[in-house]
Design an enzyme around this catalytic site. Structure first.
Site, PDB file in Angstrom:
ATOM      1  N   ARG A  45       0.866  -1.189   0.000  1.00 51.38           N
ATOM      2  CA  ARG A  45       0.000   0.000   0.000  1.00 51.38           C
ATOM      3  C   ARG A  45       0.891   1.224   0.000  1.00 51.38           C
ATOM      4  O   ARG A  45       1.777   1.355   0.860  1.00 51.38           O
ATOM      5  CB  ARG A  45      -0.906   0.043   1.227  1.00 51.38           C
ATOM      6  CG  ARG A  45      -1.501   1.442   1.406  1.00 51.38           C
ATOM      7  CD  ARG A  45      -2.550   1.542   2.464  1.00 51.38           C
ATOM      8  NE  ARG A  45      -3.783   0.916   2.014  1.00 51.38           N
ATOM      9  CZ  ARG A  45      -4.981   1.178   2.551  1.00 51.38           C
ATOM     10  NH1 ARG A  45      -5.107   2.031   3.541  1.00 51.38           N
ATOM     11  NH2 ARG A  45      -6.061   0.576   2.085  1.00 51.38           N
ATOM     12  N   HIS A  55      -7.485   0.816  -6.226  1.00 46.88           N
ATOM     13  CA  HIS A  55      -7.679   0.068  -4.973  1.00 46.88           C
ATOM     14  C   HIS A  55      -8.418  -1.239  -5.321  1.00 46.88           C
ATOM     15  O   HIS A  55      -9.598  -1.420  -4.977  1.00 46.88           O
ATOM     16  CB  HIS A  55      -8.498   0.930  -3.997  1.00 46.88           C
ATOM     17  CG  HIS A  55      -8.487   0.437  -2.589  1.00 46.88           C
ATOM     18  ND1 HIS A  55      -7.709  -0.613  -2.150  1.00 46.88           N
ATOM     19  CD2 HIS A  55      -9.190   0.856  -1.484  1.00 46.88           C
ATOM     20  CE1 HIS A  55      -7.918  -0.801  -0.852  1.00 46.88           C
ATOM     21  NE2 HIS A  55      -8.807   0.066  -0.438  1.00 46.88           N
ATOM     22  N   GLN A  97     -10.418  -3.742  -2.818  1.00 52.36           N
ATOM     23  CA  GLN A  97     -11.682  -3.178  -2.334  1.00 52.36           C
ATOM     24  C   GLN A  97     -12.850  -3.593  -3.250  1.00 52.36           C
ATOM     25  O   GLN A  97     -13.969  -3.804  -2.794  1.00 52.36           O
ATOM     26  CB  GLN A  97     -11.546  -1.647  -2.293  1.00 52.36           C
ATOM     27  CG  GLN A  97     -12.787  -0.904  -1.876  1.00 52.36           C
ATOM     28  CD  GLN A  97     -13.067  -0.951  -0.375  1.00 52.36           C
ATOM     29  OE1 GLN A  97     -12.187  -0.722   0.422  1.00 52.36           O
ATOM     30  NE2 GLN A  97     -14.302  -1.249   0.000  1.00 52.36           N
ATOM     31  N   ASP A 130     -16.707   8.410  -1.188  1.00 47.69           N
ATOM     32  CA  ASP A 130     -15.425   8.218  -0.505  1.00 47.69           C
ATOM     33  C   ASP A 130     -15.001   9.587   0.014  1.00 47.69           C
ATOM     34  O   ASP A 130     -15.569  10.630  -0.357  1.00 47.69           O
ATOM     35  CB  ASP A 130     -14.411   7.642  -1.518  1.00 47.69           C
ATOM     36  CG  ASP A 130     -13.064   7.283  -0.890  1.00 47.69           C
ATOM     37  OD1 ASP A 130     -12.956   7.234   0.357  1.00 47.69           O
ATOM     38  OD2 ASP A 130     -12.093   7.058  -1.661  1.00 47.69           O
ATOM     39  N   CYS A 137     -16.125   2.887   1.047  1.00 41.19           N
ATOM     40  CA  CYS A 137     -15.003   1.994   1.372  1.00 41.19           C
ATOM     41  C   CYS A 137     -14.540   2.178   2.818  1.00 41.19           C
ATOM     42  O   CYS A 137     -13.924   1.280   3.389  1.00 41.19           O
ATOM     43  CB  CYS A 137     -13.856   2.245   0.400  1.00 41.19           C
ATOM     44  SG  CYS A 137     -13.306   3.973   0.414  1.00 41.19           S
ATOM     45  N   ARG A 156     -14.090  -7.260   3.060  1.00 45.91           N
ATOM     46  CA  ARG A 156     -12.674  -7.058   2.704  1.00 45.91           C
ATOM     47  C   ARG A 156     -11.865  -8.302   3.078  1.00 45.91           C
ATOM     48  O   ARG A 156     -11.002  -8.751   2.337  1.00 45.91           O
ATOM     49  CB  ARG A 156     -12.085  -5.841   3.434  1.00 45.91           C
ATOM     50  CG  ARG A 156     -12.665  -4.484   3.074  1.00 45.91           C
ATOM     51  CD  ARG A 156     -12.485  -4.114   1.622  1.00 45.91           C
ATOM     52  NE  ARG A 156     -11.112  -4.239   1.168  1.00 45.91           N
ATOM     53  CZ  ARG A 156     -10.101  -3.412   1.494  1.00 45.91           C
ATOM     54  NH1 ARG A 156     -10.324  -2.375   2.273  1.00 45.91           N
ATOM     55  NH2 ARG A 156      -8.881  -3.600   1.006  1.00 45.91           N
TER      56      ARG A 156
HETATM   57  N1   CP Z   1     -11.168   0.770   2.761  1.00 47.25           N
HETATM   58  C1   CP Z   1      -9.891   0.710   3.159  1.00 47.25           C
HETATM   59  O1   CP Z   1      -8.981   0.403   2.385  1.00 47.25           O
HETATM   60  O2   CP Z   1      -9.685   0.970   4.479  1.00 47.25           O
HETATM   61  P1   CP Z   1      -8.268   1.147   5.184  1.00 47.25           P
HETATM   62  O3   CP Z   1      -7.659   2.405   4.686  1.00 47.25           O
HETATM   63  O4   CP Z   1      -8.602   1.194   6.650  1.00 47.25           O
HETATM   64  O5   CP Z   1      -7.419  -0.053   4.851  1.00 47.25           O
HETATM   65  N1  NVA Z   2      -9.483   7.379  -1.497  1.00 46.76           N
HETATM   66  C1  NVA Z   2      -9.133   6.961  -0.155  1.00 46.76           C
HETATM   67  C2  NVA Z   2      -9.426   5.519   0.048  1.00 46.76           C
HETATM   68  C3  NVA Z   2      -9.157   5.007   1.431  1.00 46.76           C
HETATM   69  C4  NVA Z   2      -9.450   3.554   1.568  1.00 46.76           C
HETATM   70  C5  NVA Z   2      -7.664   7.263   0.085  1.00 46.76           C
HETATM   71  O1  NVA Z   2      -6.839   6.956  -0.792  1.00 46.76           O
HETATM   72  O2  NVA Z   2      -7.324   7.813   1.129  1.00 46.76           O
END
Ligand code: CP
Ligand code: NVA
Length: 339
Positions: free
Chosen positions: A108, A135, A138, A232, A273, A318
């Site tokens: 990540r 992502h 997700q 989001d 999400c 998830r």
């Molecule tokens: N939805 C999601 O990816 O959550 P986190 O940022 O907590 O992993």
């Molecule tokens: N768009 C958000 C998603 C978090 C799961 C981010 O990248 O922060």
């Protein structure tokens, strides 16, 4: 048709066929059943994975950890401060070291090119746990959640993404909807619409699957007849805090609220999400309330906590879907299927 994803990287859904994506959704459902029935499923015992996080996480990290343990694997977590990657060691060198020790790497972080390079250089399976662009894990959870709510299945459903329609989650939703014959609507002001190149790619895909991709700036028009209204956060991880002021101005008209559900399909659901700013019970939420007088942002508390909201099912999914993705990509291609 038998589908095998053994040894495949999971970097973005553009790399997968509709059948392969549907296979992962179905596999996620099967793992969910095993978990709920307390049936052990340590099918990957003896393997080891590493989780590399350059951005924070609750759901993705916990999902990879629990899923890894349930599958019988050893799991190592490296947070942004405790690895050498990027600071003293290049991505390519890190990838080659980790590839000698682990069977799979979750990443990540920032640019999609980093996860691509990890995959290219490590020689082991790499999963994208979120980049600035996509992502993809997700999406499997989201599609499981949609399947659970619409008996007729996902094909032909209308999903509207409200808000920052250029972000990683919006991009991924556009791709998965196009791949699976769904009708995707990006509802945002001009400035926050998805990049033209990705829209074009998705339109071409949708033309072959019976789906569609539409850009619409008017929230009521966008949400009319919608089956899923999704939103989001307005400022994503990695973007500067100073952007909040501008985004609040731009995106406030795109807040998900009861008015939008009044024009949606009768059985429409709300998805997010997470994490979500639906009240002031977070430090950022409280700070925004203090500075801009806003007590809820991308979604009202009423919708978030209300009967249409599926956000916690989505969060649970998830874990099941990430288990499916790891299993499918790490399992021996000759292994017997499980019940
Ligand atoms: N939805 C999601 O990816 O959550 P986190 O940022 O907590 O992993
Ligand atoms: N768009 C958000 C998603 C978090 C799961 C981010 O990248 O922060």
């Amino acid at each position: 048709m038998t589908i095998s994803l053994s040894n495949r990287n999971f970097l973005k859904l553009l790399d997968f066929t509709p059948d392969e994506i549907e296979y992962l959704i179905d596999l996620g459902m099967r793992f969910k059943k095993l978990k709920h029935e307390h049936i052990p499923h340590a099918y990957l015992a003896g393997k080891n994975i590493v989780l590399l996080f350059e951005k924070t996480s609750t759901r993705t990290r916990c999902s990879f950890e629990v899923a890894g343990h349930d599958l019988g694997m050893g799991v190592t977590y490296l947070d942004p401060a405790s690895s050498q990657m990027g600071k003293k060691e290049s991505i390519a060198d890190t990838a080659r070291v980790l590839g000698r020790m682990f069977d799979g790497i979750e990443y990540r972080g920032y640019s999609q090119s980093i996860v691509e390079e990890l995959a290219e250089k490590s020689g082991v399976v790499v999963w994208n746990g979120l980049t600035d662009e996509f992502h993809p894990t997700q999406m499997i959870a989201d599609l499981m959640t949609i399947e659970e709510n619409f008996e007729e299945g996902h094909r032909g459903l209308k999903l509207v993404f409200m808000g920052d329609a250029r972000n990683n989650v919006a991009n991924s939703l556009m791709v998965v909807c196009a791949k699976l014959g769904m009708h995707f609507v990006a509802c945002a002001p001009e400035e926050q619409m998805p990049a033209a190149e990705l829209v074009e790619t998705c339109c071409k895909i949708a033309a072959q699957t019976g789906g569609s991709v539409t850009l619409e700036s008017d929230p009521t028009t966008a949400c009319t007849g919608a089956h899923v209204i999704y939103t989001d956060i307005w400022v994503s991880m990695g973007e500067p805090y100073e952007l909040w002021e501008q985004r609040i101005k731009l995106l406030s008209p795109y807040q998900v609220n009861e008015k939008l559900f009044s024009v949606a399909a009768k059985n429409a659901i709300f998805m997010h999400c997470l994490p979500a700013f639906h009240d002031t019970k977070t430090t950022i939420g409280a700070d925004i309330a203090d500075k801009f007088g806003l007590i809820e942002m991308e979604v009202t508390d009423e919708i978030f906590e209300g009967p249409r909201s599926r956000v916690f099912d989505e969060a649970e999914n998830r874990m099941h879907s990430i288990k499916a993705i790891m299993y499918a990509t790490l399992v021996d291609p000759d292994a017997k299927d499980f019940e």
